[in-house]
Design a protein around this motif. Structure first.
Motif, PDB file in Angstrom:
ATOM      1  N   ILE A   1       0.806   4.527   4.176  1.00 57.64           N
ATOM      2  CA  ILE A   1      -0.576   4.586   4.890  1.00 57.64           C
ATOM      3  C   ILE A   1      -0.762   6.121   5.396  1.00 57.64           C
ATOM      4  N   ALA A   2       0.347   6.267   6.184  1.00 49.37           N
ATOM      5  CA  ALA A   2       0.295   7.616   7.008  1.00 49.37           C
ATOM      6  C   ALA A   2       0.191   8.916   5.948  1.00 49.37           C
ATOM      7  N   ALA A   3       0.877   8.605   4.852  1.00 47.60           N
ATOM      8  CA  ALA A   3       1.104   9.543   3.811  1.00 47.60           C
ATOM      9  C   ALA A   3      -0.098   9.752   3.129  1.00 47.60           C
ATOM     10  N   GLY A   4      -1.207   8.771   3.069  1.00 49.37           N
ATOM     11  CA  GLY A   4      -2.418   9.042   2.399  1.00 49.37           C
ATOM     12  C   GLY A   4      -2.764   7.750   1.224  1.00 49.37           C
ATOM     13  N   ALA A   5      -1.773   6.943   1.002  1.00 50.39           N
ATOM     14  CA  ALA A   5      -2.132   6.009   0.095  1.00 50.39           C
ATOM     15  C   ALA A   5      -2.998   5.226   0.102  1.00 50.39           C
ATOM     16  N   ASP A   6      -3.842   4.724  -0.804  1.00 51.02           N
ATOM     17  CA  ASP A   6      -4.952   3.896  -1.013  1.00 51.02           C
ATOM     18  C   ASP A   6      -4.709   2.507  -0.940  1.00 51.02           C
ATOM     19  N   GLY A   7      -3.374   2.129  -0.773  1.00 50.19           N
ATOM     20  CA  GLY A   7      -3.151   0.469  -0.725  1.00 50.19           C
ATOM     21  C   GLY A   7      -1.722   0.377  -0.557  1.00 50.19           C
ATOM     22  N   LEU A   8      -1.493  -0.815  -0.560  1.00 52.88           N
ATOM     23  CA  LEU A   8      -0.001  -1.366  -0.567  1.00 52.88           C
ATOM     24  C   LEU A   8       0.059  -2.659  -1.415  1.00 52.88           C
ATOM     25  N   MET A   9       1.351  -2.902  -2.015  1.00 50.22           N
ATOM     26  CA  MET A   9       1.479  -3.933  -2.991  1.00 50.22           C
ATOM     27  C   MET A   9       2.799  -4.311  -2.218  1.00 50.22           C
ATOM     28  N   ILE A  10       2.786  -5.603  -1.700  1.00 49.56           N
ATOM     29  CA  ILE A  10       3.790  -6.409  -0.622  1.00 49.56           C
ATOM     30  C   ILE A  10       4.097  -7.673  -1.416  1.00 49.56           C
ATOM     31  N   GLU A  11       5.308  -7.983  -1.326  1.00 50.49           N
ATOM     32  CA  GLU A  11       6.035  -9.304  -1.602  1.00 50.49           C
ATOM     33  C   GLU A  11       5.900 -10.022  -0.298  1.00 50.49           C
ATOM     34  N   VAL A  12       5.248 -11.092  -0.564  1.00 49.16           N
ATOM     35  CA  VAL A  12       5.213 -12.109   0.493  1.00 49.16           C
ATOM     36  C   VAL A  12       5.821 -13.701  -0.039  1.00 49.16           C
ATOM     37  N   HIS A  13       6.318 -14.461   0.712  1.00 49.23           N
ATOM     38  CA  HIS A  13       6.759 -15.540   0.268  1.00 49.23           C
ATOM     39  C   HIS A  13       6.892 -16.675   1.511  1.00 49.23           C
ATOM     40  N   PRO A  14       6.443 -17.715   1.480  1.00 53.13           N
ATOM     41  CA  PRO A  14       6.568 -18.787   2.713  1.00 53.13           C
ATOM     42  C   PRO A  14       7.938 -19.005   3.215  1.00 53.13           C
ATOM     43  N   ASP A  15       9.013 -19.113   2.201  1.00 55.48           N
ATOM     44  CA  ASP A  15      10.101 -19.253   2.412  1.00 55.48           C
ATOM     45  C   ASP A  15      11.058 -18.091   1.618  1.00 55.48           C
ATOM     46  N   PRO A  16      11.339 -16.965   2.056  1.00 49.04           N
ATOM     47  CA  PRO A  16      12.009 -15.989   0.977  1.00 49.04           C
ATOM     48  C   PRO A  16      13.418 -16.685   0.708  1.00 49.04           C
ATOM     49  N   LYS A  17      14.008 -17.507   1.664  1.00 47.48           N
ATOM     50  CA  LYS A  17      15.271 -17.897   1.280  1.00 47.48           C
ATOM     51  C   LYS A  17      15.381 -18.848  -0.016  1.00 47.48           C
ATOM     52  N   THR A  18      14.473 -19.286  -0.308  1.00 53.09           N
ATOM     53  CA  THR A  18      14.343 -20.474  -1.728  1.00 53.09           C
ATOM     54  C   THR A  18      13.753 -19.452  -2.728  1.00 53.09           C
ATOM     55  N   ALA A  19      13.129 -18.248  -2.703  1.00 50.28           N
ATOM     56  CA  ALA A  19      12.473 -17.651  -3.654  1.00 50.28           C
ATOM     57  C   ALA A  19      13.317 -17.326  -5.011  1.00 50.28           C
ATOM     58  N   LEU A  20      12.591 -17.734  -5.990  1.00 52.99           N
ATOM     59  CA  LEU A  20      13.374 -17.578  -7.490  1.00 52.99           C
ATOM     60  C   LEU A  20      13.593 -16.245  -7.792  1.00 52.99           C
ATOM     61  N   SER A  21      13.266 -15.250  -7.065  1.00 52.49           N
ATOM     62  CA  SER A  21      13.411 -13.850  -7.824  1.00 52.49           C
ATOM     63  C   SER A  21      13.061 -13.006  -6.410  1.00 52.49           C
ATOM     64  N   ASP A  22      13.832 -11.874  -6.173  1.00 52.38           N
ATOM     65  CA  ASP A  22      13.568 -10.786  -5.272  1.00 52.38           C
ATOM     66  C   ASP A  22      13.440 -11.346  -3.818  1.00 52.38           C
TER      67      ASP A  22
END
Lengths: 337, 337, 337, 337
Positions: free
Chosen positions: D288-309
């Motif tokens: 954002i400080a560099a000037g990006a127009d937005g973000l794409m963020i991976e969110v998971h309620p329980d990352p430990k059990t995520a099936l990918s990444d």
């Protein structure tokens, strides 16, 4: 050099650049395109080395046309250079084979290797006395003691000695014992050291830096040559890429590229280039087939006990079969070992 | 360290390795998998530094578990280091801003810049007196004359001086004038020079090499620290990649990675990192937002006439607005300039 | 797989991981080191594919021990595979030479080339009918019309046809005309396309992606093989690095590395690998000397007028002398063309 | 375009090139330098796209002056584009935050995440239904079932849906459910797929390829735009380099570079860019400080059990504090979330 103007550059911008160039006695060719204007500069661009034309209003970027090296280039000397090292030559019909341990470990080790190499028809023994290591906790080399051992091996076998110099302070010591000064990959842009070896009378083996372009590599050679020492041998030893199954990525295309751009001889080091002994022989063959003038190969009587880079060293048996294969190959290309 | 055996390794191979490790007083854990056996080694692996286990029969490869650096790591010192430079600090609440010309050109130039920086609240002036340049035909710096000018600027303004040392031979001279010794990217693995500055009492700013991994960078810091000088400041300045629209690829992820692995402070140089003045301010902002402890910025009163790296230098007006933006940002992160 | 714990991991962390692994019927070996604990996992790690162990408390990182591909690996099939293409073979004693224009331009062009290749003893003609180009404004290929021309050339000369398939939608069409389906570098990780060609009966030539590791390349082969099509031929064509004097960096070390890890045949494309016709012959020689099973070479009767990649195409005269050189080389390695 | 002649080019060579260019109705400017002649070409260079001038006698190399993309460039449209997605906008004052799981795993998982995101003021939910995975043995996604779940989440929460399309064959299905079509990094040069989404009416999020230059990335956008779909959003997600401590090297300089070259909005994905959840927040701030127009963020309620990444996903608590930090930052740059 060509100046590419921005699409929205003004007439005054172009006029100002023209004025500046003419004041430096440079010729100017202005070419007004459909989208952009470009400005060609004629004359010795070295007068521009310190003028950041990129910052003139309206300028988008500069495009270099002529290489920044001169003495290392083919325009300066079209025919290939053959470097004399005492009674031997590098860059001629005979392939230069430089072999030996990564690090000098002991008198016994070096003498055993030297005798073996001699019997195989090798002309140069290589061995590190001053070792640049990534961690301060690794073996750092025997220093002058190691050089004495190499010199002793030369006395007995006639093999010429190649060893690395890592700092201007130890150059005088190293130069007293060796026949070819090696500049390692990590010092390829240690410009102070380059100038110092440029003032030496000894031939210099200049390894390519891990992330050096061929253009930068030839500029490093230029540093040595511009001090008066024209006896430079280039050595491709792998560049750093994303691939992790080899220690480095051996860039064999550099061999024919150097042959097109420079008159200097080039040899290849497949030991550092791959980092794995089982890949050394196929890549040594490939190097010769690509047109290299020689090879630098790590050999150790017992790689398992080597103090440095054992995993990429050949034992005597593997080295002997490499020599046999290279000898057959050399014949096809009208060369010999 | 973990030894991964080949799928077809024999029992005797494993037994031989076990014997060797035990003879070195190392603990051994053997884990027989469905496809391969792996051998965990317990104890001080430095006794293995010179034993190429990769060459033992049956071994496929080695996997290092513990980093080779110690003093630079967080295990050695979990809390962040704050480096004292006379009355200033680097790594504390106050961001360290180091600004100035790429190369010292003249007394007038440096004094003009120093006064401007002082008025902007900057604490360090940077300027090259010994310049490592890719071609021998480019401006090589004013050397000691340049250092004298920097010292004079300090006397008048109180700005502390950061300047590069390029060889052991000139270290004593440089150390006489500067407050922080800079090791340039091309010398990051000039291990001889690293050891020499490790014996100095002055803080060292260690730039990351163009193709150095973060692990190698911390090992370079270890070279300095293992000689007794713990005052090392890291400086990210871009790595070499395939992208050509910037001079280097500024690896800002290195900032939080270093914060996880090391206690040393880290600053960022967006001028070399991008090579283009118009990108310096956005990337300076990004560096601070990523958590950097400071910035190194090239500033020149008239970038068009700069003798070195003009295209990446800010003029005073751009620098002032950068300072203003950084100041606002710092507040959010509970820091100040 | 090995789990490396953080230096400060707690006993409970380790116990929890042990519990999880055992619940998945995996064997567990815990090895308590002086600085860290590591945990070896025994059994079919595929049950872990979707469990991010990295996120368990106390875990620092995971170290894979076994490759993720199976069918493409040597453990699955130790002896080299020879791929049958009608009456020809790839991977056997005879080197597979695939030559032809980058793009099919006209019937006349292809027939002229095909006749020339036939006379030179070549067995495969290559030619692009569907062309993936970096800009939408470049020539995109003759599509099915181009395939018909290639099939006509086969009918007259007996040369087998290799051509690229760029999307699942056109696979059926391409498969109707060609003998070998080519997957281009830019589609090496177009997994949907890989599965589709995996369901085809035709042999597949799988080019290495510009930034694909050898491990990823073999995993791409695994995608094809896991659908039942074991007839995969690998093709090294250069990777992307910082070097700009060649179009790509031809990674010839990949040849012996593949020979160590996989049973699949590998050929080399020095035309795309270098991007410059004058480098093609030296690198073709080097490829064979490194152990490649064949070559893919761009040939054009009049490269100056080629609609695609002319600068890297050989004319007939250069191609004939390449064939002569390769023929001599092949003899040394007990192969033939 | 500029043609650089070889030092030894003949007058006839130059005359022949001049003749050729004029026959194509191109303007010609010849500039005779001290070492070399260069030839500037004026007019629409697309008529030259298929003429390999490099092969004309005497030619050394070609230097492109104008980019090959048009519609994606600033010359075509100087002011920034704001992309409408239903009632939302990307590229305007409001930062576009796209968050969600790497892979859609179940209705419960997606609804739980969607409600959480909604409460945090997020506007877009991302989630993979078709997953391109490096090994065929990894979880490949729920496909249409996953898309239905995402659409259901939109119905309840009003979040707009972003999801990847991996092949032309499934485009129609994906387009039925999503609001933004995502093209993944591995498909950035899947030109067939680019053309297909170019014919769609939906906005396209175009991720940068692992080894794509910014020039190639803009050319990929051009593929989409040249089919009539001007609603392209760029997404920087890390490039492949030699550094191994992060999964990729997030090239934040791409943000200001894109802002200089193109009118298209650009967002940043620090989850894939770093591969490690603990680096996501600092790099999101930096983006954002560099000037990006937005973000794409991976969110998971329980990352430990995520099936990918899982290792690169934030849990709710970390995501909430990221949002808080970004919100503060946005204010400084006159933006909001």
């Amino acid at each position: 050099m060509v100046i590419v103007m921005k699409p929205n550059a003004k007439k005054e911008d172009i006029a100002e650049i023209e004025k500046l160039l003419k004041s430096l006695n440079l010729g100017v060719h202005i070419s007004v395109g459909s989208e952009r204007t470009i400005i060609g500069i004629i004359g010795d661009k070295r007068v521009l080395a310190d003028t950041p034309l990129e910052l003139m209003p309206g300028v988008d970027r500069l495009v270099p046309i002529v290489e920044s090296y001169k003495l290392a280039g083919k325009t300066f000397k079209p025919e290939p250079s053959v470097i004399k090292v005492k009674d031997k030559e590098i860059g001629g019909r005979k392939l230069a084979i430089m072999a030996g341990p990564c690090a000098v470990e002991s008198r016994e080790q070096v003498m055993e290797i030297a005798r073996h190499l001699k019997a195989q028809g090798v002309q140069f023994i290589r061995g590190g006395a001053y070792k640049p290591r990534t961690s301060p906790y690794y073996f750092q080399g025997l220093e002058e003691e190691g050089l004495k051992i190499l010199a002793e091996a030369r006395e007995e076998t006639g093999l010429l000695v190649v060893s690395e110099v890592v700092s201007p302070g130890s150059l005088e010591t190293v130069a007293r014992y060796v026949d070819v000064l090696q500049i390692g990959a990590r010092n390829m842009q240690n410009f102070h050291l380059l100038k110092e070896v440029g003032r030496s009378k000894l031939p210099v083996l200049l390894k390519r830096g891990l992330s050096a372009t061929i253009e930068e590599w030839l500029n490093a050679a230029e540093y040595i040559m511009s001090e008066g020492n024209y006896n430079v041998i280039l050595c491709e030893r792998g560049i750093r890429t994303f691939e992790t199954s080899t220690r480095n990525t051996l860039d064999l295309s550099a061999v024919p590229v150097i042959k097109e751009k420079s008159h200097l001889p080039i040899i290849v080091d497949p030991s550092h280039g791959t980092g794995k002994w089982s890949l050394v022989t196929p890549m040594a063959r490939a190097a010769i087939a690509a047109g290299a003038d020689g090879l630098m190969i790590e050999v150790h009587p017992d790689p398992k006990t080597a103090l440095s880079d054992g995993p990429q060293s050949l034992n005597f048996k593997s080295f002997d079969s490499l020599m046999e294969e290279i000898s057959k190959l050399a014949g096809i290309f009208d060369r010999e070992i």
